[in-house]
Design an enzyme around this catalytic site. Sequence first.
Site, PDB file in Angstrom:
ATOM      1  CB  SER A 166      -1.076   0.142   1.376  1.00  0.00           C
ATOM      2  OG  SER A 166      -1.490   1.258   1.191  1.00  0.00           O
ATOM      3  CE1 TYR A 179      -4.130  -2.027   5.116  1.00  0.00           C
ATOM      4  CE2 TYR A 179      -3.201   0.075   4.528  1.00  0.00           C
ATOM      5  CZ  TYR A 179      -3.824  -1.092   4.120  1.00  0.00           C
ATOM      6  OH  TYR A 179      -4.388  -1.225   2.888  1.00  0.00           O
TER       7      TYR A 179
END
Length: 291
Positions: A166, A179
């Site tokens: 990401s 995350y």
Amino acid sequence: MNDPTYHAASGGTALEAFRLEGARALVTGASRGIGRAVAVALAQAGADLALSARSATALTETAERVMKEGRAAVLVPGDLADTGAADAVVDQAATALGGLDIVVHNAGILPSRPDGSPTMVPLQDSAQRDWDTVVSVNLNATAALCRRAHRYLAASPRAAVVLMSSLAGVAGTPRMEAYAASKAAQISLARSLSAGWARDGIRVNALCPGWTRTDMTSFAYATGPLSDWLMAHVPLGRWAEPHEVATAALFLAAPAASFVTGQALLLDGGASVPDGGLAGIPKPPSPFAGA
Ligand SMILES: NC(=O)c1ccc[n+]([C@@H]2O[C@H](COP(=O)([O-])OP(=O)(O)OC[C@H]3O[C@@H](n4cnc5c(N)ncnc54)[C@H](OP(=O)(O)O)[C@@H]3O)[C@@H](O)[C@H]2O)c1
């Protein structure tokens, strides 16, 4: 071995280098969103698919889309929060497809409440169990899948691994620390494995999408002010669509990327480019101000 003649044997033209005729691919997190789009893109390029998510039922629509492209789809469900499940997922995929050439490990989560909405709180206000859950699915399962897949990929003439990381793994992302850290670790793992596995003929890359419209981000794009604020930080000024991420995954998996390994490919509408305000893109006040 990622043999350059494989590219030539596949027809030799630039477009042919995106073909995956007869390739055997495992895609995790394939029940919806980016994973479904990746599975369909690989099928359109000619690959047969093993599709994974927690429940087989959730995978049936993706399987139908793959079969509509004339390719095989087998279901290999497993809950990757349990790292022990990774071995079974990989083994079943390889057995059903007769080997593995491509692994796109895409399953991933944000820390969330029981209703599924994300818990976007600063680290100091977060629970350790949320950190552990995110790291177990996003990072520990990545290592477990790669560890098991190596034996099959090493036997393939065109082995490629794509880890769905990401933009958060590259940029600092307050309120999403677990995350972001897990996604940064995936990039690190891709780099380490790319060098370690290169002489086994296995390419390993990370793909780093920015904000993409899926169930995972519905909390944000469904909310005007939050979406407006996020998109003000994306020079292209919009959300990515899953099929745009899938096209980049296809590139990394295909002979087109036969000399690409150990990279983190950002697909973020320019969000990682620091404009320092010089681009003149107005930024609305943060919806988190004072929160
Ligand atoms: N959307 C974005 O803006 C964005 C941006 C950058 C990176 N990413 C990454 O892209 C990947 C896909 O994201 P998405 O937006 O498509 O998310 P999504 O719509 O929430 O889909 C997540 C997928 O992962 C599967 N999954 C979740 N927990 C699992 C578990 N414990 N075991 C096995 N499978 C599990 C889900 O299947 P089931 O629920 O059916 O099990 C689903 O197929 C993730 O790794 C995410 O971090 C997304």
